[in-house]
Scaffold this motif. Structure first.
Motif, PDB file in Angstrom:
ATOM      1  N   SER A 176       0.677  -1.407   0.355  1.00 37.72           N
ATOM      2  CA  SER A 176       0.069   0.308   0.547  1.00 37.72           C
ATOM      3  C   SER A 176       0.740   1.323  -0.045  1.00 37.72           C
ATOM      4  O   SER A 176       0.378   2.561   0.266  1.00 37.72           O
ATOM      5  CB  SER A 176      -1.402   0.401   1.306  1.00 37.72           C
ATOM      6  OG  SER A 176      -0.169   0.102   2.418  1.00 37.72           O
TER       7      SER A 176
ATOM      8  N   PHE B  93      -0.470   3.590  -2.529  1.00 34.02           N
ATOM      9  CA  PHE B  93      -1.322   4.764  -2.844  1.00 34.02           C
ATOM     10  C   PHE B  93      -1.688   5.781  -1.349  1.00 34.02           C
ATOM     11  O   PHE B  93      -1.842   6.589  -1.079  1.00 34.02           O
ATOM     12  CB  PHE B  93      -2.452   3.637  -2.030  1.00 34.02           C
ATOM     13  CG  PHE B  93      -3.796   4.267  -1.384  1.00 34.02           C
ATOM     14  CD1 PHE B  93      -4.584   5.025  -2.024  1.00 34.02           C
ATOM     15  CD2 PHE B  93      -4.302   4.122   0.191  1.00 34.02           C
ATOM     16  CE1 PHE B  93      -5.489   5.533  -1.595  1.00 34.02           C
ATOM     17  CE2 PHE B  93      -4.997   4.634   0.726  1.00 34.02           C
ATOM     18  CZ  PHE B  93      -5.790   5.689  -0.067  1.00 34.02           C
ATOM     19  N   VAL B  94      -0.675   5.213  -0.126  1.00 34.58           N
ATOM     20  CA  VAL B  94      -0.208   5.970   1.036  1.00 34.58           C
ATOM     21  C   VAL B  94       0.754   7.411   0.281  1.00 34.58           C
ATOM     22  O   VAL B  94       0.160   8.426   0.880  1.00 34.58           O
ATOM     23  CB  VAL B  94       0.392   5.135   2.021  1.00 34.58           C
ATOM     24  CG1 VAL B  94       0.401   6.685   3.184  1.00 34.58           C
ATOM     25  CG2 VAL B  94      -0.761   4.143   2.896  1.00 34.58           C
TER      26      VAL B  94
ATOM     27  N   SER C 222       0.858   8.804  -1.737  1.00 35.24           N
ATOM     28  CA  SER C 222      -0.222   9.956  -2.724  1.00 35.24           C
ATOM     29  C   SER C 222      -1.556  10.464  -1.663  1.00 35.24           C
ATOM     30  O   SER C 222      -1.606  11.832  -2.475  1.00 35.24           O
ATOM     31  CB  SER C 222      -1.037   8.986  -3.775  1.00 35.24           C
ATOM     32  OG  SER C 222      -1.742   8.499  -3.065  1.00 35.24           O
ATOM     33  N   LEU C 223      -1.568   9.973  -1.046  1.00 33.24           N
ATOM     34  CA  LEU C 223      -2.890  10.420  -0.307  1.00 33.24           C
ATOM     35  C   LEU C 223      -1.888  11.592   0.709  1.00 33.24           C
ATOM     36  O   LEU C 223      -2.395  12.874   1.050  1.00 33.24           O
ATOM     37  CB  LEU C 223      -2.697   9.164   0.771  1.00 33.24           C
ATOM     38  CG  LEU C 223      -4.006  10.017   2.298  1.00 33.24           C
ATOM     39  CD1 LEU C 223      -5.235  10.093   1.496  1.00 33.24           C
ATOM     40  CD2 LEU C 223      -4.108   8.610   3.590  1.00 33.24           C
TER      41      LEU C 223
ATOM     42  N   ARG D 205       0.387  13.501  -0.692  1.00 33.02           N
ATOM     43  CA  ARG D 205       1.284  13.526  -1.768  1.00 33.02           C
ATOM     44  C   ARG D 205       3.075  14.212  -1.782  1.00 33.02           C
ATOM     45  O   ARG D 205       3.511  14.838  -1.598  1.00 33.02           O
ATOM     46  CB  ARG D 205       0.503  15.446  -1.704  1.00 33.02           C
ATOM     47  CG  ARG D 205      -0.546  15.668  -1.553  1.00 33.02           C
ATOM     48  CD  ARG D 205      -1.445  16.565  -1.554  1.00 33.02           C
ATOM     49  NE  ARG D 205      -1.171  17.624  -0.751  1.00 33.02           N
ATOM     50  CZ  ARG D 205      -2.396  17.482   0.797  1.00 33.02           C
ATOM     51  NH1 ARG D 205      -2.400  16.658   0.398  1.00 33.02           N
ATOM     52  NH2 ARG D 205      -1.277  17.843   1.706  1.00 33.02           N
TER      53      ARG D 205
ATOM     54  N   ILE E 124      -0.688  14.505   7.153  1.00 34.86           N
ATOM     55  CA  ILE E 124      -2.169  15.242   6.398  1.00 34.86           C
ATOM     56  C   ILE E 124      -2.254  16.549   5.143  1.00 34.86           C
ATOM     57  O   ILE E 124      -2.088  17.351   4.201  1.00 34.86           O
ATOM     58  CB  ILE E 124      -2.617  14.559   6.786  1.00 34.86           C
ATOM     59  CG1 ILE E 124      -3.211  12.929   7.229  1.00 34.86           C
ATOM     60  CG2 ILE E 124      -4.237  14.891   5.728  1.00 34.86           C
ATOM     61  CD1 ILE E 124      -3.822  12.308   8.057  1.00 34.86           C
TER      62      ILE E 124
END
Length: 493
Positions: free
Chosen positions: A101, A104-105, A107-108, A110, A237
């Motif tokens: 993952s 995906f992480v 990209s979360l 950025r 985040i």
């Protein structure tokens, strides 16, 4: 004879436990300070984000699975092997999940470069799963000396490896290698020291027997993780790796005082509150003494960090970390309040009010998240102040509820806490004036050294004068001051 032997083992275990905690804090901070000279905030921000996933698995998953060892009166090798089997299986699963993952992480958050860091750090999850049963076995057998030796060697060698790679230009991957090396070496050392080899045990009966305990500890771990690390996650985040790196530095600087002093005093609080039982007068005395000692030690150090943040950061970590200085000041206030709130929570548990700390923790976390979502537009300082505001809003409620339970008046609290509080306020004003007058004339190193000299003279003088005046009216601070002088008595108990 057996009683004396058990007593001696407990005392020795306590000493080695303190050595383990202190050594980890000092060595980790020293390694961090050296690495900060070679690496940028972005690199540390990437590692901080990846490390949050590691911490989650340790606090929520592995600690929960190991809980039956703590709860069982006489654990046997079959139970240890069952915990080893479960942690290993879950560790393999979570390490694979983190590796797959990672894209995906990243990209979360950025941050494309986070993918490689997450994949590298996934190995540590497996190592922590493999070692958890060994750690629990050593703790149950009071073998804290082995755990302390493990920590010292693994942190030192892992840190030396990371520094060498950082100096060679490896960037964020030097931090990954440092963490993986330290966790892998910790596993090897514990296996060698334990002289125990587990077997694979798949037992549905044990799983059903302990499932409720595991679930409850896991849920408690989620709340504990969120309260302790939710701020770093929110910064990552909303603001990305660079701001997370700066926040991590500010948090490491301020939390080091809290972890070494406050956590030690909280360990002392448990036997003090247990001995007092439900005697409210004894609980009041014990609470005021420990709170007075905690503030006496913590408040001036955090005050020093807040006022001298700019020269302190530049002196220890370098010019590139200067943007973290305002956050150091904000977090100093946060950890000062946190040291009181945490002590209050211990006393709530001693009084049987277990739900109060949980509800206050959820409220504080909700407020921090909501405020951060609003004030992240003002950058890192805005988010840091929002976390402080959440603590400031919850703290009066915690203090009011506790005062009602103990029958503690405002007058009694003031007599107990006035000397460290008055001393800290005067110290803050004195250091502020010193900084304004001298910062144009001296280097950062001289400024910090001069401020330390002033603090060592001014703070004890102000505490002594204030305590002398209060002693003439009320004996509370006299008792606290005697306890400070004889702090060893608390640790002997």
């Amino acid at each position: 004879m057996n009683q004396k032997s058990a007593s001696g083992g407990l005392a020795s275990g306590s000493i080695w436990s303190i050595v383990d905690n202190l050594a980890q804090q000092i060595l980790s901070f020293a390694v961090f300070a050296v690495l900060a000279r070679f690496l940028t905030p972005d690199a540390f921000g990437l590692l901080t984000i990846a490390h949050l996933f590691i911490l989650f698995t340790r606090l929520v998953v592995f600690d929960a699975i190991a809980m039956p060892i703590v709860r069982t009166a006489i654990p046997n090798d079959r139970l240890y092997s069952w915990v080893f089997t479960c942690c290993t299986a879950v560790g393999l699963l979570l390490a694979g999940l983190m590796f797959l993952s990672a894209g995906f992480v990243s990209s979360l958050f950025r941050a494309p470069e986070l993918k490689t860091v997450l994949q590298g750090m996934s190995v540590s999850i497996l190592f922590f799963g493999l070692v958890r049963a060994y750690e629990a076995r050593l703790v149950r057998n009071m073998m804290f000396r082995q755990l302390a030796i493990r920590s010292i060697f693994s942190v030192t060698i892992g840190g030396a490896t990371g520094i060498a790679l950082a100096a060679s230009g490896w960037g964020a991957m030097s931090l990954v290698v440092q963490q993986v090396t330290a966790s892998g070496l910790a596993l090897v050392l514990v296996v060698m020291q334990s002289r125990w080899l587990p077997s694979l045990v798949f037992d549905g009966a044990l799983t059903r027997k302990y499932w409720n305990d595991i679930r409850q500890v896991g849920l408690t771990g989620v709340l504990g993780f969120a309260n302790a690390n939710g701020d770093s996650l929110l910064v990552g985040i909303f603001l990305g790796p660079y701001a997370t790196g700066l926040y991590n530095l500010a948090k490491r600087v301020t939390s080091s005082v809290y972890l070494v002093i406050s956590s030690s005093m909280h360990k002392v609080a448990l036997p003090v509150f247990s001995d007092a039982g439900m005697d409210l007068a004894a609980l009041r005395r014990g609470y005021l003494k420990i709170l007075g000692i905690t503030l006496f030690c913590v408040a001036p150090l955090l005050c020093f960090q807040a006022v001298l943040a700019t020269p302190l950061v530049v002196t220890v970590f370098g010019e590139k970390w200067l943007p973290a200085a305002p956050t150091v000041g904000a977090l100093a206030l946060l950890y000062l309040i946190s040291s009181i709130v945490q002590l209050n929570d211990y006393l709530f548990f001693a009084l049987g009010k277990n739900r109060v700390p949980v509800l206050l923790g959820i409220t504080q976390l909700t407020l921090a998240t909501g405020l951060a979502a609003v004030f992240y537009r003002f950058g890192l300082l805005g988010m840091s102040l929002s976390f402080c505001a959440a603590y400031l809003l919850v703290f009066p409620v915690s203090q009011l509820l506790l005062s009602r339970e103990l029958g503690l008046s405002l007058r009694m609290t003031w007599y107990a806490l006035a000397p460290p509080l008055v001393g800290t306020v005067i110290l803050m004003l004195g250091l502020g004036a010193y900084l304004l007058l001298m910062q144009q004339h001296f280097t950062n190193v001289v400024l910090v050294g001069g401020a330390a000299f002033i603090a060592c003279l001014l703070y004890p003088l102000m505490v002594g004068i204030t305590g002398w005046h209060i002693r003439a009216v009320n004996g509370t601070w006299h008792e606290v001051s005697l306890s400070v002088i004889r702090l060893r008595r608390f640790f002997v108990r």
